[in-house]
Design an enzyme around this catalytic site. Structure first.
Site, mmCIF file in Angstrom:
data_model
loop_
_atom_site.group_PDB
_atom_site.id
_atom_site.type_symbol
_atom_site.label_atom_id
_atom_site.label_comp_id
_atom_site.label_asym_id
_atom_site.label_seq_id
_atom_site.Cartn_x
_atom_site.Cartn_y
_atom_site.Cartn_z
ATOM 1 N N ASP A 19 0.873 -1.167 0.000
ATOM 2 C CA ASP A 19 0.000 0.000 0.000
ATOM 3 C C ASP A 19 0.915 1.225 0.000
ATOM 4 O O ASP A 19 2.124 1.105 0.258
ATOM 5 C CB ASP A 19 -0.885 -0.026 1.240
ATOM 6 C CG ASP A 19 -1.820 1.162 1.329
ATOM 7 O OD1 ASP A 19 -2.304 1.612 0.281
ATOM 8 O OD2 ASP A 19 -2.031 1.655 2.453
ATOM 9 N N ASP A 34 -0.154 4.934 1.244
ATOM 10 C CA ASP A 34 -0.385 5.878 2.337
ATOM 11 C C ASP A 34 -0.235 5.201 3.695
ATOM 12 O O ASP A 34 -0.877 4.195 3.988
ATOM 13 C CB ASP A 34 -1.773 6.490 2.219
ATOM 14 C CG ASP A 34 -1.934 7.272 0.923
ATOM 15 O OD1 ASP A 34 -1.101 8.159 0.672
ATOM 16 O OD2 ASP A 34 -2.861 6.959 0.152
ATOM 17 N N ARG A 80 -17.659 12.252 8.106
ATOM 18 C CA ARG A 80 -17.030 11.370 7.124
ATOM 19 C C ARG A 80 -17.114 11.950 5.722
ATOM 20 O O ARG A 80 -16.153 11.901 4.945
ATOM 21 C CB ARG A 80 -17.706 9.994 7.140
ATOM 22 C CG ARG A 80 -17.361 9.137 8.318
ATOM 23 C CD ARG A 80 -15.900 8.704 8.330
ATOM 24 N NE ARG A 80 -15.455 8.203 7.068
ATOM 25 C CZ ARG A 80 -14.400 8.663 6.403
ATOM 26 N NH1 ARG A 80 -13.662 9.637 6.905
ATOM 27 N NH2 ARG A 80 -14.069 8.158 5.247
ATOM 28 N N THR A 100 -2.838 0.856 -4.312
ATOM 29 C CA THR A 100 -3.213 1.959 -3.426
ATOM 30 C C THR A 100 -4.565 2.530 -3.822
ATOM 31 O O THR A 100 -4.934 2.509 -5.006
ATOM 32 C CB THR A 100 -2.154 3.081 -3.463
ATOM 33 O OG1 THR A 100 -2.611 4.194 -2.686
ATOM 34 C CG2 THR A 100 -1.892 3.553 -4.887
#
Length: 615
Positions: free
Chosen positions: A126, A128, A269, A317
């Site tokens: 991944d 981040d 969110r 990602t």
């Protein structure tokens, strides 16, 4: 304190000396705790004083010859234990000094499940918080401020929100659970018992907590969506902080915020996601990546070493290509994308750009959907223009020929990935990520991928653990003391029950001693609770140890153990270990495996010893 001896009381007197084996460390621990918070050591630990009495003078008489043999036995045992205590004390001191000489976390990779890298064909990452470590004080603040501004300007929340607290990136930690319906943040142990709970920024008392999360009512399926959200990644910490600010504001100004807690969480969110998607964060990071991203000089050597071992290296990602290009360019060159000097810089002698470090790159993957939905479409990315073109993968050409036309893609699903990597089973690849749910849990559970979880917090956790080894030892000693007092209560209760028909004076003596031991047990528990609290706040002033809640593993620790084959603090720790390494886990330990430490075994053994003394 002298005990009145009566016919047939040899066993009773023997009970009173069960703590004579307590080492000097335990007694010192008691003295420290009692000395710091109690005025009378004898009052708090009266039974302990009685159980370790001074030698009687020659003129001291007993009223029953049955106690003489017991006293002699106790004296011999105490003499023997003195030598044992000295040896144990010296060993404990040496162990402590050795612990103190350690420097804490040394970049170890910890193994939960055996993993032989010789059987691995591909290693993926991944980006981040995995390849890229963000600076919390600046990067998370971008998402926080962008979302807070939207909540006021676009969602209609009171302007007081903009004047609320200054964002603290260290206030929350991973593994916490958001109760969206009640406006609470909770921390659970591995049994899903709620041990810490905050309503907004106000801590709830145990009675308040138990009334909301009664263990008799809550079940394993209670803490799930849509009413609960898990803080599985460092990305979600600003969400929790914003939500708590709104909860505090709603409780303060109920007439100005009519939305429910769960509606407020949805708004948070939405606003945080928009801050990530609309370019606000990307533009800031692109302008000055050094302000937001930690440069890791060993990243390129790490990727190259894995690739040179014959394994394919891939990137999957959720970030789109334009942002991925910004971050990976900085990580591999320490330069800003768009810098004119970048054209003359090579990533390494074998790689012109960061893309050359990977065999396959998938951006905008939409994990966890990428891992579960085999119908998601794959697009090839034109790295020069950013344009997308449909593709189904190699149809009439080889995989190598297909990837030669471009190895950067967007979207797709795990089937595309397996096909392009040439793997037939998830067990042939390792995926390294930071998100417990999207990177680790779903890939392990759905596809059988081998997994490596990146936990940056390990550095702090282990450093504090090593530094506070003495405090941890004091907690352990108090636990032993509690267990032995529990044993005393149990044995005295048994004596009382077994001798119910004896004279009133005899049963009264037992009852009196039982009440004293019960009081001592309560005092010991209070001291243990306070000492445990002191230990946990060394890790975090609110949430304590990341991997513990009280004496139990936390829910986060349980998931790490269940789903992460390996875990470490950062990707570049892999450079210190051969790509061919065979990782082997330590033996699992159940309570019966720690036989000599088991409180029940100690209790039964102590009774057997006293029965032998009586015989």
């Amino acid at each position: 304190m002298m005990m009145m001896a009566m016919p047939g009381t040899a066993g009773f007197v023997g009970v009173c000396y069960t703590l004579r084996a307590a080492g000097p460390g335990t007694r010192k621990c008691i003295e420290r705790i009692v000395g710091s918070g109690c005025t009378s050591r004898r009052r708090v630990f009266g039974s302990v004083s009685m159980m370790c009495p001074p030698e009687r003078s020659a003129g001291t008489a007993t009223k029953n010859t049955g106690t003489n043999s017991t006293s002699e036995s106790v004296g011999k045992s105490r003499t023997n234990m003195k030598h044992v205590d000295e040896v144990e004390g010296d060993a404990s001191q040496r162990a402590f000094q050795q612990d103190q000489s350690q420097k804490g976390y040394g970049g170890e990779v910890f193994c939960n499940r055996n993993l032989n890298m010789a059987k691995i064909s591909a290693v993926g990452f991944d980006m981040d918080y995995t390849l890229a470590t963000y600076i919390a004080g600046t990067f998370e603040l971008l998402a926080f401020e962008g979302a807070r501004k939207r909540l006021v300007e676009e969602m209609g929340y009171p302007t007081e929100l903009l004047e609320a607290r200054t964002y603290d990136p260290n206030y929350f930690c991973r593994g916490l659970v958001v109760d969206k319906k009640r406006g609470n943040i909770i921390k659970m142990d591995r049994h899903k018992w709620v041990k810490i709970c905050y309503h907004g920024f106000r801590e709830l008392s145990k009675s308040e907590r138990d009334s909301l999360y009664d263990p008799a009512v809550t079940t394993w399926s209670t803490f799930k969506e849509p009413d609960y959200a898990i803080l599985d990644t460092l990305f979600s910490l600003p969400d929790a902080y914003l939500f708590c600010e709104l909860v505090e504001l709603k409780d303060k100004l109920p007439s100005e915020i009519s939305k429910s807690y769960i509606e407020m969480y949805r708004d948070v969110r939405r606003c945080v996601d928009l801050s990530h998607r609309d370019g606000y964060i990307k533009e800031k990071v692109a302008q000055d990546p050094a302000k937001y991203i930690v440069f890791e000089p060993e990243l390129v050597p790490t990727l190259e070493r894995i690739r040179s071992s014959g394994r394919k290296v891939f990137l999957v990602t959720n970030s789109l290509y334009d942002y991925t290009d910004v971050v990976m360019t900085y990580l591999t060159t320490r330069m800003r994308l768009g810098d004119p000097a970048l054209a003359d810089v090579r990533v390494s002698p074998t790689a012109q750009t960061w893309r050359d470090l990977f065999d396959l790159i998938i951006v905008g993957s939409c994990k966890p959907g990428f891992l579960t939905d085999s119908n998601l479409s794959l697009y090839r990315v034109d790295t020069a223009s950013g344009a997308l073109s449909n593709t189904e993968g190699p149809l009439f050409e080889t995989k190598e020929e297909f990837l030669a036309d471009g190895k950067v893609f967007q979207g797709g699903n795990w089937k595309h990935l397996h096909n392009l990597l040439g793997v037939v089973s998830g067990a042939q690849l390792v995926y390294v990520g930071d998100h417990m749910y999207s990177d680790i849990l779903r890939s392990k559970r759905e596809l059988g991928w081998r997994t490596v979880l990146v936990i940056p917090e390990l550095v702090h956790e282990i450093d504090v653990m090593v530094r506070e080894a003495e405090l941890d030892e004091e907690v352990t000693e108090l636990q032993h003391m509690r267990d032995e007092l529990d044993d005393l209560v149990d044995r005295l209760e048994s004596q009382l029950y077994a001798n119910a028909s004896e004279s009133e004076g005899y049963t009264s003596a037992i009852q009196e001693e039982l009440e004293k031991v019960r009081r001592d047990l309560i005092s010991c528990k209070v001291a243990l609770k306070e000492k445990t609290r002191q230990y946990h706040v060394k890790f975090h002033p609110i949430w304590g140890q990341l991997f513990k809640v009280g004496y139990q593993n936390s829910r986060f620790a349980e998931q790490v153990e269940n789903y992460a084959c390996l875990y470490t603090s950062k990707v570049t720790n892999l450079l210190r270990i051969s790509p061919e390494h065979n990782f082997r886990c330590m033996s699992d330990v159940m309570p019966h495996d720690r036989l000599e430490e088991n409180p029940i075994r100690k209790m039964l053994r102590s009774r057997d010893e006293h029965s032998a003394d009586e015989a």
